[in-house]
Design a protein around this motif. Structure first.
Motif, mmCIF file in Angstrom:
data_model
loop_
_atom_site.group_PDB
_atom_site.id
_atom_site.type_symbol
_atom_site.label_atom_id
_atom_site.label_comp_id
_atom_site.label_asym_id
_atom_site.label_seq_id
_atom_site.Cartn_x
_atom_site.Cartn_y
_atom_site.Cartn_z
ATOM 1 N N ASP A 1 -4.616 -13.831 2.965
ATOM 2 C CA ASP A 1 -5.828 -13.436 3.690
ATOM 3 C C ASP A 1 -7.090 -13.779 2.902
ATOM 4 O OD1 ASP A 1 -7.176 -12.435 5.920
ATOM 5 O OD2 ASP A 1 -7.333 -10.426 5.073
ATOM 6 N N VAL A 2 -7.092 -14.963 2.294
ATOM 7 C CA VAL A 2 -8.301 -15.478 1.667
ATOM 8 C C VAL A 2 -8.619 -16.841 2.274
ATOM 9 C CG1 VAL A 2 -7.927 -14.234 -0.485
ATOM 10 C CG2 VAL A 2 -7.085 -16.573 -0.261
ATOM 11 N N VAL A 3 -9.853 -17.298 2.088
ATOM 12 C CA VAL A 3 -10.327 -18.547 2.665
ATOM 13 C C VAL A 3 -10.700 -19.500 1.543
ATOM 14 C CG1 VAL A 3 -12.118 -19.620 4.091
ATOM 15 C CG2 VAL A 3 -11.201 -17.372 4.714
ATOM 16 N N LEU A 4 -10.209 -20.723 1.630
ATOM 17 C CA LEU A 4 -10.551 -21.746 0.648
ATOM 18 C C LEU A 4 -11.835 -22.451 1.058
ATOM 19 C CD1 LEU A 4 -7.086 -23.404 -0.092
ATOM 20 C CD2 LEU A 4 -8.167 -21.433 -1.201
ATOM 21 N N LEU A 5 -12.702 -22.676 0.067
ATOM 22 C CA LEU A 5 -13.950 -23.396 0.266
ATOM 23 C C LEU A 5 -13.912 -24.681 -0.550
ATOM 24 C CD1 LEU A 5 -16.530 -20.490 -0.179
ATOM 25 C CD2 LEU A 5 -15.517 -21.311 1.955
ATOM 26 N N HIS A 6 -14.001 -25.823 0.124
ATOM 27 C CA HIS A 6 -13.981 -27.111 -0.567
ATOM 28 C C HIS A 6 -15.388 -27.523 -0.944
ATOM 29 C CE1 HIS A 6 -14.191 -31.547 -0.708
ATOM 30 N NE2 HIS A 6 -13.064 -31.419 -1.378
ATOM 31 N N GLU A 7 -15.612 -27.825 -2.230
ATOM 32 C CA GLU A 7 -16.941 -28.189 -2.716
ATOM 33 C C GLU A 7 -17.120 -29.699 -2.783
ATOM 34 O OE1 GLU A 7 -19.969 -27.632 -6.522
ATOM 35 O OE2 GLU A 7 -18.098 -26.473 -6.454
ATOM 36 N N ASN A 8 -18.336 -30.139 -2.493
ATOM 37 C CA ASN A 8 -18.707 -31.551 -2.574
ATOM 38 C C ASN A 8 -18.995 -31.945 -4.020
ATOM 39 O OD1 ASN A 8 -20.974 -29.705 -2.205
ATOM 40 N ND2 ASN A 8 -22.315 -31.483 -2.220
ATOM 41 N N CYS A 9 -17.937 -31.986 -4.808
ATOM 42 C CA CYS A 9 -18.096 -32.267 -6.236
ATOM 43 C C CYS A 9 -17.077 -33.298 -6.690
ATOM 44 C CB CYS A 9 -17.976 -30.973 -7.032
ATOM 45 S SG CYS A 9 -18.276 -31.186 -8.795
ATOM 46 N N VAL B 1 -12.413 -18.479 -2.132
ATOM 47 C CA VAL B 1 -12.003 -19.122 -3.378
ATOM 48 C C VAL B 1 -12.447 -20.576 -3.322
ATOM 49 C CG1 VAL B 1 -10.066 -19.839 -4.837
ATOM 50 C CG2 VAL B 1 -10.031 -17.592 -3.732
ATOM 51 N N ARG B 2 -13.237 -20.994 -4.297
ATOM 52 C CA ARG B 2 -13.727 -22.367 -4.352
ATOM 53 C C ARG B 2 -12.646 -23.312 -4.903
ATOM 54 N NH1 ARG B 2 -16.941 -25.014 -8.299
ATOM 55 N NH2 ARG B 2 -15.428 -24.187 -9.787
ATOM 56 N N SER C 1 -8.128 -24.179 8.640
ATOM 57 C CA SER C 1 -8.615 -22.934 8.039
ATOM 58 C C SER C 1 -9.572 -23.177 6.879
ATOM 59 C CB SER C 1 -7.441 -22.086 7.546
ATOM 60 O OG SER C 1 -6.741 -22.756 6.503
ATOM 61 N N LEU C 2 -9.696 -24.426 6.450
ATOM 62 C CA LEU C 2 -10.572 -24.763 5.331
ATOM 63 C C LEU C 2 -12.030 -24.662 5.755
ATOM 64 C CD1 LEU C 2 -10.420 -25.921 2.376
ATOM 65 C CD2 LEU C 2 -10.730 -28.192 3.423
ATOM 66 N N ARG C 3 -12.875 -24.227 4.836
ATOM 67 C CA ARG C 3 -14.316 -24.243 5.041
ATOM 68 C C ARG C 3 -14.964 -24.982 3.869
ATOM 69 N NH1 ARG C 3 -12.619 -23.390 9.147
ATOM 70 N NH2 ARG C 3 -13.024 -21.718 10.643
ATOM 71 N N LEU C 4 -16.256 -25.239 3.997
ATOM 72 C CA LEU C 4 -16.949 -26.018 2.984
ATOM 73 C C LEU C 4 -17.909 -25.172 2.164
ATOM 74 C CD1 LEU C 4 -17.857 -29.281 4.938
ATOM 75 C CD2 LEU C 4 -15.804 -28.769 3.602
ATOM 76 N N LEU C 5 -17.971 -25.510 0.885
ATOM 77 C CA LEU C 5 -18.995 -25.022 -0.024
ATOM 78 C C LEU C 5 -19.893 -26.220 -0.306
ATOM 79 C CD1 LEU C 5 -18.403 -23.036 -3.341
ATOM 80 C CD2 LEU C 5 -20.180 -24.749 -3.089
ATOM 81 N N PHE C 6 -21.175 -26.113 0.065
ATOM 82 C CA PHE C 6 -22.079 -27.234 -0.167
ATOM 83 C C PHE C 6 -22.973 -26.941 -1.355
ATOM 84 C CE2 PHE C 6 -25.652 -30.066 0.264
ATOM 85 C CZ PHE C 6 -25.012 -31.264 0.569
ATOM 86 N N ASP C 7 -22.958 -27.848 -2.332
ATOM 87 C CA ASP C 7 -23.807 -27.744 -3.512
ATOM 88 C C ASP C 7 -24.965 -28.720 -3.359
ATOM 89 O OD1 ASP C 7 -24.898 -28.303 -6.199
ATOM 90 O OD2 ASP C 7 -23.267 -27.020 -6.899
ATOM 91 N N THR C 8 -26.196 -28.190 -3.395
ATOM 92 C CA THR C 8 -27.374 -29.028 -3.157
ATOM 93 C C THR C 8 -27.634 -30.022 -4.284
ATOM 94 O OG1 THR C 8 -28.912 -27.479 -4.233
ATOM 95 C CG2 THR C 8 -28.452 -27.136 -1.881
ATOM 96 N N GLY C 9 -27.101 -29.768 -5.477
ATOM 97 C CA GLY C 9 -27.468 -30.584 -6.630
ATOM 98 C C GLY C 9 -26.440 -31.585 -7.100
ATOM 99 N N ASN C 10 -25.305 -31.682 -6.426
ATOM 100 C CA ASN C 10 -24.254 -32.581 -6.906
ATOM 101 C C ASN C 10 -24.519 -34.048 -6.597
ATOM 102 O OD1 ASN C 10 -22.725 -30.573 -8.066
ATOM 103 N ND2 ASN C 10 -21.398 -30.287 -6.294
ATOM 104 N N GLY C 11 -25.410 -34.319 -5.645
ATOM 105 C CA GLY C 11 -25.629 -35.696 -5.232
ATOM 106 C C GLY C 11 -26.163 -36.585 -6.333
ATOM 107 N N VAL C 12 -27.051 -36.072 -7.180
ATOM 108 C CA VAL C 12 -27.628 -36.886 -8.239
ATOM 109 C C VAL C 12 -26.541 -37.345 -9.206
ATOM 110 C CG1 VAL C 12 -29.234 -36.879 -10.195
ATOM 111 C CG2 VAL C 12 -29.895 -35.820 -8.041
ATOM 112 N N GLU C 13 -25.664 -36.454 -9.599
ATOM 113 C CA GLU C 13 -24.586 -36.801 -10.523
ATOM 114 C C GLU C 13 -23.573 -37.746 -9.884
ATOM 115 O OE1 GLU C 13 -22.343 -37.415 -13.583
ATOM 116 O OE2 GLU C 13 -23.983 -35.989 -13.876
ATOM 117 N N HIS C 14 -23.325 -37.572 -8.595
ATOM 118 C CA HIS C 14 -22.247 -38.326 -7.953
ATOM 119 C C HIS C 14 -22.740 -39.480 -7.081
ATOM 120 C CE1 HIS C 14 -19.046 -35.639 -9.333
ATOM 121 N NE2 HIS C 14 -19.914 -34.663 -9.153
#
Length: 291
Positions: free
Chosen positions: A141-149, A107-108, A169-182
């Motif tokens: 029994d689900v895993v949270l994914l933290h996004e770089n947004c 779950v993101r 227990s947290l894992r990361l979701l990496f978005d390749t395109g968020n850097g330009v906006e942020h």
């Protein structure tokens, strides 16, 4: 590198079509076997009524597509740190049940934009909320994914590492395109975090914060190729989930139109070509007869 030479490719379905039938059709056109879900008919997954949830599960089973992740609104740009936490707990409970129905574990989430609080208080509250959410997720029994947004730990590697240390227990979701906006260089953020990445969104963009134009992967200034190369070198084995933003951009309230599916497929082909070029040295080295 994983034994299967093909990377696991997926796409966020509502980038191609508002309705699930159209979403599934676009992914099938690409020949991919996985999809990521966010909305169906413009309705966030957690807000679907019971018939809508049953219909969604039935269509996905019939399409024989894996669901790699459910993208929530928890802690995102619309829910700052002062927003009611009960909304996020409720959404997590609903999405966890959908995960069971759909065979997904991810779950993101994000880590709460500020809303006028001093930084120390903002950070403490954000970390506390994410920790409580992670405890709840573990019960389901689900895993949270933290996004770089959006949020406290979104654009700063030190903050992200602190959050990970406090919420193991947290894992990361990496978005390749968020850097330009942020306003950051994606590879620079990815490098110290790469061992914690469990899921990847792929998009590309040009411009600057507040003036961004999204383009197919590899055609912009997000340094997508550099990010993918880092992931390949690290042995990353998760999914690459296409989120092109070429037509649909939920954060701007823009839904998919009649052109979205074709542009989604075109972006998917661009991602395939880019990954193919980057993977060529690995596949050549692994070919029979080579050392």
């Amino acid at each position: 590198m994983q034994d299967d030479p093909r990377p696991r490719l997926a796409g966020i379905g509502d980038e191609a079509a508002a309705d699930l039938t159209g979403q599934l059709a676009a992914v099938r056109r690409l020949g991919w076997r996985s999809i990521e879900l966010r909305t169906v008919d413009g309705v966030p997954l957690a807000d679907l009524d019971e018939p809508g949830r049953r219909r969604t599960a039935r269509q996905l089973r019939a399409a024989e597509l894996d669901v790699v992740c459910l993208a929530s609104r928890i802690g995102n740009w619309a829910r700052p740190i002062t927003a009611p936490f009960e909304d996020d707990l409720r959404e997590l409970d609903v999405l966890a049940e959908q995960c069971r129905e759909l065979g997904s574990r991810y779950v993101r989430i994000m880590s709460y934009p500020n809303d006028g609080l001093p930084e120390p208080e903002w950070g403490a509250r954000a970390r506390e909320r994410v920790a409580k959410l992670a405890e709840r997720a573990a019960e389901h029994d689900v895993v949270l994914l933290h996004e770089n947004c959006a949020g406290w730990a979104a654009t700063d590697a030190d903050r992200a590492l602190r959050l990970l240390a406090e919420v193991p227990s947290l894992r990361l979701l990496f978005d390749t395109g968020n850097g330009v906006e942020h306003g950051y260089h994606a590879p620079d953020l990815l490098r110290p975090l790469i061992g914690h990445v469990a899921h990847v969104h792929v998009k590309d963009a040009t411009g600057s914060p507040g003036a961004v134009m999204y383009v197919p992967p590899g055609e912009g200034g997000s340094r997508v190729a550099d990010c993918l190369r880092l992931l390949l070198n690290s042995g990353y084995e998760g999914a690459y989930s296409l989120e092109p933003h070429l037509v649909a951009r939920p954060h701007d309230g823009v839904r998919a139109d009649e052109t979205a599916a074709d542009r989604f497929v075109d972006a998917g082909r661009a991602l395939e070509r880019l990954l193919g070029r980057l993977r060529a040295p690995y596949t050549a080295a692994a070919a029979p007869g080579r050392a």
